[in-house]
Design an enzyme around this catalytic site. Structure first.
Site, PDB file in Angstrom:
ATOM      1  N   GLY A  46      13.610 -23.281  79.976  1.00 47.23           N
ATOM      2  CA  GLY A  46      13.877 -22.362  81.071  1.00 47.23           C
ATOM      3  C   GLY A  46      12.520 -22.550  82.133  1.00 47.23           C
ATOM      4  O   GLY A  46      11.575 -23.080  81.488  1.00 47.23           O
ATOM      5  N   CYS A  47      12.927 -22.459  83.373  1.00 46.81           N
ATOM      6  CA  CYS A  47      11.800 -22.357  84.288  1.00 46.81           C
ATOM      7  C   CYS A  47      10.846 -21.560  84.176  1.00 46.81           C
ATOM      8  O   CYS A  47       9.485 -21.794  84.243  1.00 46.81           O
ATOM      9  CB  CYS A  47      12.369 -22.663  85.738  1.00 46.81           C
ATOM     10  SG  CYS A  47      13.547 -21.115  86.133  1.00 46.81           S
ATOM     11  N   TYR A  48      11.095 -20.209  83.962  1.00 51.00           N
ATOM     12  CA  TYR A  48      10.122 -19.388  83.866  1.00 51.00           C
ATOM     13  C   TYR A  48       9.268 -19.538  82.475  1.00 51.00           C
ATOM     14  O   TYR A  48       8.084 -19.249  82.444  1.00 51.00           O
ATOM     15  CB  TYR A  48      10.733 -17.975  83.574  1.00 51.00           C
ATOM     16  CG  TYR A  48      11.004 -17.271  84.879  1.00 51.00           C
ATOM     17  CD1 TYR A  48      10.293 -17.008  85.947  1.00 51.00           C
ATOM     18  CD2 TYR A  48      12.482 -16.973  85.310  1.00 51.00           C
ATOM     19  CE1 TYR A  48      10.538 -16.422  87.386  1.00 51.00           C
ATOM     20  CE2 TYR A  48      12.788 -16.393  86.458  1.00 51.00           C
ATOM     21  CZ  TYR A  48      11.890 -16.049  87.582  1.00 51.00           C
ATOM     22  OH  TYR A  48      12.327 -15.391  88.650  1.00 51.00           O
ATOM     23  N   PRO A  49       9.837 -19.705  81.355  1.00 49.89           N
ATOM     24  CA  PRO A  49       9.423 -19.883  80.136  1.00 49.89           C
ATOM     25  C   PRO A  49       8.221 -21.163  80.376  1.00 49.89           C
ATOM     26  O   PRO A  49       6.963 -20.675  79.510  1.00 49.89           O
ATOM     27  CB  PRO A  49      10.313 -20.028  79.003  1.00 49.89           C
ATOM     28  CG  PRO A  49      11.622 -19.489  79.564  1.00 49.89           C
ATOM     29  CD  PRO A  49      11.567 -19.563  81.152  1.00 49.89           C
ATOM     30  N   GLY A  71       9.888 -27.057  85.540  1.00 47.48           N
ATOM     31  CA  GLY A  71      10.618 -26.268  85.238  1.00 47.48           C
ATOM     32  C   GLY A  71      12.101 -26.519  84.717  1.00 47.48           C
ATOM     33  O   GLY A  71      13.010 -25.908  84.406  1.00 47.48           O
TER      34      GLY A  71
END
Lengths: 343, 343, 343, 343
Positions: B153-156, B321
């Protein structure tokens, strides 16, 4: 004694803008706010910015049917065209309520033009003759006595206010008029679509409905023709600006023989003397000058060595272009100070 | 010899970003682009920016079913979770195609966590053990040999790249980790909703899914726990920024006894030596520094007189991301230069 | 009888915001607006949005020296720190005028902290003891009688309003407080710099002055320490959001043993009962909820299975974060209805 | 063998855009980047996005004087007008270097018009006759052999590409041409001013230099006159859009008797066959369609029942409107593939 008002379709962008203004209006008591899709929902759930601003008794959206059982002094309809004409009918029939319709249903005097433009039969053609086009500064006299006011479109207001006095006085020619208009995204309404998706709007600029396709053109043409005393066929090109609100129209016109930019300004000053919301200005106006204000401002520039003038006009499409002018019309209809709730 | 690739769900935002990169990649031949909702539509109708960039033969979107009759060297799935696992199954079974899945379906090793997070049974739990989490710099070895890579995922990605080396080396403590993350709107995807409507996003900043509700948290926790060799339970707060792309994560951590910010930088330099897309920097990075680039950059600041460090990490949520990292993983899987098509 | 007011430094962003509010305030007569750099310039030349809104007599900017010859009931200083303390001195000495200082000059009770933070000697340390920190809801009692009110910084207001009642009541621990704050660009002021250039701000998100460097931190720490009855050393990380106005602070705190999120809400409800501008809310607030309003809103979320709470707080940095709170303080000082001119 | 290139004034917005393109160009070796105000500063300090992208040897900005000691194959000048002509003189004299000047100094063939427009004597009028106006698709033949190419302005490119073939072929009349153009803020350059301040640009739309005041008008008029074989005096109205990059020009023209929109398209298709960067399209183009691309796209709409056509043209002002076209000209000058480094 406050005047009671109801708002049909209160959850759209013009609805919330109208409420933003009405909660500050000292002569108004809000009777109800209605929404078919969100009946029973507290208004502040839809628009938290208005939390604690609506009187407790009317803080929850009611159905149109419930609304139609009442007879407030005035109803504002923020419903879409076609739906609006039917929804306001019970109020127009109750012998008391006066209506400001923000939809397009009663803007065009010519039924055939309406039906071609909106591609359906007019729901109540018998009312067309009695409806008044609510361009406040131009039709004030008729608005005063009106039961049904058709609030103008956002683009038309920005084009008509600077042009009508010039056509009336013969300062510019009725041929070759071009309005190149630019609008913020709120003009597209509340509905989430590709055209309002942040990713596709932000850092993008586009023209749309070029070459006579936009529904506001017939309204512009009809009003300009009335001012001119003969048919006018302007060009109108709308554009989408990556900002929330504001319209700027760049209008190209030919001066009549012997006329100059000074005559343009003189005609404006005469037409709009003491009118706080239609303001000729010297410096070129920008949309931010009138954000959240009910003013339409315009300036003129003459092309050196030419009879061509360029008019630059700005307004907030949500205020003078919609809900603010609706409230201005309400003030006029009920004999209140025209600026009440609008400064 | 070019490698043939197909893209499932090519009309979403990660799909178009992937195509933007792939059309420049010298080692790739695009075999097809698919879309269930827009089968038969020319891709350039959906994204005019790619007009004339796709080879004529593949310029029209095909159906998933048609796609599944083929066996390209690689398939990128840009489909949503749940749908993705099923859609890639035929490719995983054909004995040739390797898959990079940009959905969440194979990101979590723990089936129970997946099923709780996504609220449905896992479509193919038997494949979980074989899937590799595609955080390129961390799991490169396993990615090389993988048939199925689950793109993070982009945040992770913005949180894991700076934190994993610090946990591995014991530079920061596994307790009290907080990631306060901010993302541009493209992270919300292509679908038009209230949450992506320009009028509601522009000039607005918001937190959402606060206190453990976001679906990326389990993925973050699982990876951090792996690096730590024991359970880690970070806090993660996502926010929405009124811009198209970019993520910045502000990460709060406690240094282990005796450690300093210099140790943080040393651990980063060691972990990411010669890695072009994971870059420790001295000045605080801003999201615009890495817009349209595949880099994740991060810097550290120690609070004076305290063992608290603040890590600031940035990436482009659409590139490192999402689609850029997917392409990086593709390069790794097929033994190509890691930066190919990404500079 | 209206109260006469003057505004020093009226052309900055807080100055124009204050005027926007004052022209609607029914109890105020604007005596003058001053600017050193634009003395003699009509105010509407600088801010066309206020054209025709200022009384003719005061529509032109006067010099500070001319301003200092007068003795209005109140003076608002929108000058920068260091300059402000000297400029308001004549008013403080005239025996009549009361001053609301929007600069940082009198915000810190501790002279040494001021001098370290602002890197110059305090111009009038003898006045520090008499100045009142103008966080309206918290110090209302002292504001009522004050001659000199130091209006709080924009960031501190968003952090202090939610935290002070919790520290006073022992609901959260004074350790481990983190405020991760995000602000619109107007917080950077009117001056054109790289940091306010559209091209470098738009589509960008950044952290700045991380790890204790920001000048608002001492102000936050001093007020929190006062509420706690002992030193508090919070972390504070400011960020820049690509929007004009609005601050959102995400605050991480540890509940005291036995306390829950319900205790947080109870403490807020008790502290802010009948306070229209400090509003605990249930749904997470967004900055747009309070744009152009004087409200600070905040909500709490408890991390499941943990004693950690996350507070999300929003305000408009130009209103409750600056000019609106200044006007609120004015209302309190002069015994007017607190909301006058602010709804 | 790579061609060596230097960039004068490399820290402006066109400079960094040119570098963004050049670092990907396979046939170029960057010899140096110069800046008078930031001599000695690492380029990545000014633009972190280019960190690690410039060869170590040229990663620091050198002075103009140092630059002028060298004789690379080509020099791009990103200096402002007046300064540029003098700065490139040593290169023009060294017998080897060919120059692409992005300033206005050599755009106008008529010295008197230049001196009136830019209000100073031309620094090197003797070179005017030899300079070639670098509108690539139109003047390709002369560009091939040129030593000095004057890169066109951003607005003119968007207006000239669609209009020149129509005037050449007599499809539209040379009278009554109106170009209503809208540009992103990067067109205003790197300098921080009120006009580029985020707070004054965001959520604002404005016209400026209306009625013939803009410096790009003489350049437009001269080129159109050349295409027409007789004087053309178009109207040109520039506007500022709250976005970083992109220009859209809405062009109003009268068809010659007997001509239709189909003739417009035919003329375009003929003029721009096999030209990848000048693209007639059917659907109305939007600025985002060509963001970061070197394409100029344009479409035509005829007003029903009228001889008026509306042309809508878009380009990225930083690419086809500046640095991209400069690189395209470089490719043409040196006999490289025209699209090299530009796809």
């Amino acid at each position: 004694m406050k005047l009671s008002v109801g708002i049909l379709g209160a959850t759209g962008l013009t609805g919330v803008e109208l409420l933003r203004l009405l909660v500050r209006h000292p002569g108004v008591e809000i009777a109800w706010v209605s929404s078919e899709s969100q009946t029973g929902v507290p208004y502040a759930k839809v628009y938290p910015s208005l939390a604690n601003r609506l009187p407790e008794a009317v803080s929850t959206l009611i159905s149109m049917q419930a609304a139609q059982q009442t007879a407030p002094d005035a109803v504002f309809s923020c419903l879409p065209h076609a739906a609006s004409a039917g929804a306001i009918e019970p109020f127009l029939k109750n012998g008391k309520t006066r209506v400001i319709d923000l939809s397009a249903d009663y803007r065009l005097a010519d039924r055939a033009v309406y039906e071609k433009t909106y591609a359906h039969a007019h729901p109540h053609p018998e009312r067309l003759a009695g409806a008044v086009y609510g361009l406040s500064e131009i039709h004030r006299q008729r608005i005063t006595g009106a039961t049904l006011v058709a609030n103008p479109g956002c683009y038309p207001t920005s084009i008509l206010l600077p042009l009508i006095p010039l056509l009336r006085e013969g300062i510019v020619l009725p041929q070759n008029l071009i309005a190149d208009s630019k609008s913020g995204v709120s003009g597209a309404g509340r509905k989430a679509t590709d055209g309002t998706h942040f990713v596709f709007v932000n850092e993008n600029f586009s023209a749309y409905k070029v070459a006579g396709e936009h529904r506001h053109l017939p309204e512009i043409a009809e009003q300009l023709s009335g001012a001119n005393g003969g048919a006018v066929a302007p060009l109108f090109t709308p554009h989408l600006v990556p900002m929330e609100r504001g319209i700027l129209s760049t209008i190209y016109a030919d001066l009549a023989p012997g006329k100059t930019a000074a005559d343009v300004e003189a005609a404006w000053n005469k037409a709009y003397a003491n009118m706080p919301f239609a303001r000729p200005v010297k410096d070129l106006p920008q949309t931010a000058d009138v954000t959240r204000s009910n003013e339409c401002r315009f300036a003129v520039r003459q092309v050196p060595g030419s009879s061509k003038v360029i008019l630059v006009s700005v307004l907030d499409n949500m205020v003078k272009g919609a809900s603010g002018q609706a409230l201005q019309n309400f003030n006029i209809m009920f004999g209140l100070e025209e600026t009440l709730g609008l400064l």
